[in-house]
Write a protein that holds these residues in place. Structure first.
Motif, PDB file in Angstrom:
ATOM      1  N   PRO A   1       6.636 -12.060 -43.043  1.00  0.00           N
ATOM      2  CA  PRO A   1       7.055 -10.986 -43.417  1.00  0.00           C
ATOM      3  C   PRO A   1       5.956  -9.997 -43.845  1.00  0.00           C
ATOM      4  O   PRO A   1       4.927 -10.683 -44.448  1.00  0.00           O
ATOM      5  CB  PRO A   1       8.141 -11.164 -44.437  1.00  0.00           C
ATOM      6  CG  PRO A   1       8.360 -12.767 -44.168  1.00  0.00           C
ATOM      7  CD  PRO A   1       7.278 -13.242 -43.762  1.00  0.00           C
ATOM      8  N   ALA A   2       5.879  -8.829 -43.872  1.00  0.00           N
ATOM      9  CA  ALA A   2       4.834  -7.951 -44.290  1.00  0.00           C
ATOM     10  C   ALA A   2       4.816  -8.040 -45.903  1.00  0.00           C
ATOM     11  O   ALA A   2       5.642  -8.142 -46.540  1.00  0.00           O
ATOM     12  CB  ALA A   2       5.240  -6.412 -44.147  1.00  0.00           C
ATOM     13  N   LEU A   3       3.380  -7.884 -46.151  1.00  0.00           N
ATOM     14  CA  LEU A   3       3.083  -7.919 -47.877  1.00  0.00           C
ATOM     15  C   LEU A   3       3.499  -9.435 -48.483  1.00  0.00           C
ATOM     16  O   LEU A   3       3.799  -9.577 -49.599  1.00  0.00           O
ATOM     17  CB  LEU A   3       3.635  -6.795 -48.352  1.00  0.00           C
ATOM     18  CG  LEU A   3       3.150  -5.583 -47.775  1.00  0.00           C
ATOM     19  CD1 LEU A   3       3.931  -4.353 -48.584  1.00  0.00           C
ATOM     20  CD2 LEU A   3       1.922  -5.170 -47.830  1.00  0.00           C
TER      21      LEU A   3
ATOM     22  N   GLN B   1       2.194   1.354 -45.593  1.00  0.00           N
ATOM     23  CA  GLN B   1       1.772   0.876 -44.122  1.00  0.00           C
ATOM     24  C   GLN B   1       0.673   1.441 -43.524  1.00  0.00           C
ATOM     25  O   GLN B   1       0.099   0.890 -42.705  1.00  0.00           O
ATOM     26  CB  GLN B   1       3.158   1.178 -43.391  1.00  0.00           C
ATOM     27  CG  GLN B   1       4.249   0.159 -44.163  1.00  0.00           C
ATOM     28  CD  GLN B   1       5.608   0.563 -43.316  1.00  0.00           C
ATOM     29  OE1 GLN B   1       5.680   1.208 -42.465  1.00  0.00           O
ATOM     30  NE2 GLN B   1       6.775   0.332 -43.847  1.00  0.00           N
ATOM     31  N   GLY B   2       0.462   2.780 -44.038  1.00  0.00           N
ATOM     32  CA  GLY B   2      -0.530   3.484 -43.373  1.00  0.00           C
ATOM     33  C   GLY B   2      -1.854   3.743 -43.825  1.00  0.00           C
ATOM     34  O   GLY B   2      -2.636   2.763 -43.751  1.00  0.00           O
TER      35      GLY B   2
ATOM     36  N   GLY C   1       6.375   6.293 -49.925  1.00  0.00           N
ATOM     37  CA  GLY C   1       5.635   4.895 -50.315  1.00  0.00           C
ATOM     38  C   GLY C   1       5.450   4.062 -49.413  1.00  0.00           C
ATOM     39  O   GLY C   1       4.374   3.459 -49.276  1.00  0.00           O
ATOM     40  N   ALA C   2       6.584   4.264 -48.170  1.00  0.00           N
ATOM     41  CA  ALA C   2       6.372   3.431 -47.245  1.00  0.00           C
ATOM     42  C   ALA C   2       5.016   3.776 -46.442  1.00  0.00           C
ATOM     43  O   ALA C   2       4.311   3.106 -45.852  1.00  0.00           O
ATOM     44  CB  ALA C   2       7.733   3.167 -46.404  1.00  0.00           C
TER      45      ALA C   2
ATOM     46  N   LYS D   1      -0.301   4.547 -38.062  1.00  0.00           N
ATOM     47  CA  LYS D   1       0.700   5.401 -38.341  1.00  0.00           C
ATOM     48  C   LYS D   1       0.607   6.574 -39.217  1.00  0.00           C
ATOM     49  O   LYS D   1       1.582   7.676 -39.716  1.00  0.00           O
ATOM     50  CB  LYS D   1       1.556   4.305 -39.672  1.00  0.00           C
ATOM     51  CG  LYS D   1       2.006   3.144 -39.147  1.00  0.00           C
ATOM     52  CD  LYS D   1       2.566   2.231 -40.259  1.00  0.00           C
ATOM     53  CE  LYS D   1       3.080   0.984 -39.429  1.00  0.00           C
ATOM     54  NZ  LYS D   1       4.196   1.052 -38.700  1.00  0.00           N
ATOM     55  N   VAL D   2      -0.644   6.997 -39.423  1.00  0.00           N
ATOM     56  CA  VAL D   2      -1.139   8.290 -39.911  1.00  0.00           C
ATOM     57  C   VAL D   2      -0.804   9.419 -39.311  1.00  0.00           C
ATOM     58  O   VAL D   2      -1.004   9.332 -38.004  1.00  0.00           O
ATOM     59  CB  VAL D   2      -2.762   8.375 -40.364  1.00  0.00           C
ATOM     60  CG1 VAL D   2      -3.052   9.718 -40.928  1.00  0.00           C
ATOM     61  CG2 VAL D   2      -3.000   7.188 -41.375  1.00  0.00           C
TER      62      VAL D   2
END
Length: 431
Positions: free
Chosen positions: A226-228, A204-205, A199-200, A135-136
């Motif tokens: 679910p994530a996290l 996430q990245g 923040g996302a 995602k970077v």
């Protein structure tokens, strides 16, 4: 039953290996990610501003934690990343020509970060969290590469891979990637604020938080939970809690300031960072700017509520154990953490409502009682109070009793732990 499960998994991995070999052979010539990483005429890896930004981004990504072995040169690799399938040594990412990134182009680096492929197109093991680093953005990747290229080269050959067959068959990763990897740079959500998207992107990245804070399945893939939403860190025996601040979340009731404080100083009114998270705070998050910390807090506070957990009914009457644990707590723990479990603000963390206390497994509380609790030393908290270990003074039964009492005391409603669990985790190293 265990041998049957192991045999099934072995056959499954072998089958995936065959499929993976076919997929690898048919896609080996695909260099689309590498082409995306070509430098343009105006991009200069020696630019000081670019290098400085890259240093900050590498810190945000916590790259030093895995790419530096204890007592070794920074970023020279050699750290053994533990996995349930064997250890994977981290590579040297200093610009040494023979053993590091010296001969790598930015296209090679972009391909590794974004697509999870090495310089020669080989699949990288997902102990390197390319499942998040994909995602970077290209601009951030370029700055990171410029910084790594500016380091002093260190000659340190790679250690031998510690994976056992069939997990050592690299081509099998093609099938694993089909199941668990989705390549793609983070795409901002137009319906959300700039702060939320920042923040996302970080969570996430670069922050790759989901790599620890979600459960993994038998093949090491992140589950469909679910994530996290929290999960056990395999091969390390710590539990990374659910990060939702909403109803039934692991951080239920945490304010934005609580999150910022923990990431900045290692301590907040709701708890302290211990175990692997202490290292994350020490090496990474304490160096973030306030704007990024606020953005992360904004994103975490947007995570949805979780279903109310159903406590498993126990056939064992734990009342005697709880009573014993209460007596131990009064003798050993109450002076610091208080009879009410609320601790002392800024000094001793609360146990009442603490996400590390009432997480589903009890691992964290057991390990802290056994091995002690050591918050990170940070600029905002340069002399943190530590908790002494009780492994030498409490038996397995006594540790189980006091942990069970804490997990059911005050507002906590977590399940008791067993004496045999304490014996198991007593043998596990602290890191």
């Amino acid at each position: 039953m265990k041998w049957l499960i192991r045999s099934f998994l072995l056959l499954l991995v072998l089958a995936l290996g065959v499929v993976g070999w076919w997929l690898f052979a048919s896609h080996r010539g695909d260099n689309s990610a590498a082409r995306t990483g070509q430098l343009t005429a105006g991009e200069n890896l020696a630019d000081r501003a670019l290098i400085a930004r890259g240093q900050h981004l590498v810190t945000l990504g916590d790259c030093a934690a895995c790419h530096t072995r204890r007592g070794g040169a920074a970023f020279a690799g050699g750290y053994q990343v533990p996995t349930p399938f064997g250890n994977i040594p981290s590579p040297n990412i200093t610009p040494d020509d023979e053993t590091g990134l010296g001969r790598w182009s930015f296209a090679d680096f972009w391909q590794a970060l974004h697509a999870g492929k090495g310089r020669h197109g080989e699949f990288l093991y997902p102990a390197f969290p390319y499942t998040s680093y994909t995602k970077v953005t290209r601009d951030d990747a370029l700055a990171m590469f410029a910084y790594l290229k500016s380091l002093a080269p260190v000659r340190q050959p790679a250690s031998a891979l510690g994976l056992t067959f069939p997990y050592s068959v690299r081509s099998a990763l093609a099938a694993w990637r089909t199941l668990y990897f989705r390549e793609g740079v983070y795409q901002p959500d137009a319906s959300k604020s700039t702060q939320w998207n920042r923040g996302a992107y970080l969570v996430q990245g670069l922050g790759h938080c989901n790599e620890c804070h979600v459960a993994r399945d038998a093949l090491g893939g992140m589950s469909d939970r679910p994530a996290l939403s929290g999960g056990r860190i395999l091969a390390q025996d710590w539990y990374a809690p659910d990060l939702s601040t909403q109803a039934h979340g692991g951080l239920q009731g945490w304010s934005r300031q609580d999150i910022v404080d923990l990431l900045k100083t290692g301590q907040s009114a709701k708890g302290s960072a211990f175990g692997p998270m202490a290292e994350v705070v020490s090496l990474s998050t304490q160096h973030m700017g306030d704007a990024d910390l606020e953005a992360i807090a904004t994103y975490l506070q947007s995570l949805p509520p979780r279903p109310q957990p159903a406590l498993a009914a126990s056939a064992i009457d734990a009342s005697a154990q709880i009573k014993q644990g209460q007596a131990i707590y009064r003798q050993r723990c109450a002076d610091c953490h208080g009879a009410d479990g609320n601790g002392v603000a800024g000094v001793y963390p609360p146990l009442n409502g603490n996400s590390s206390v009432d997480e589903p497994t009890g691992i964290n509380a057991i390990r802290v009682v056994l091995l002690g609790g050591f918050p990170p030393v940070t600029a905002g908290n340069p002399r943190p109070y530590s908790m002494p270990p009780f492994a030498q003074s409490l038996s397995d039964a006594e540790v189980a009793a006091v942990v069970s009492y804490i997990r059911q005391g005050w507002s906590n409603r977590a399940s008791p732990v067993l004496e045999r669990d304490v014996g198991k985790y007593r043998q596990t190293p602290i890191d």
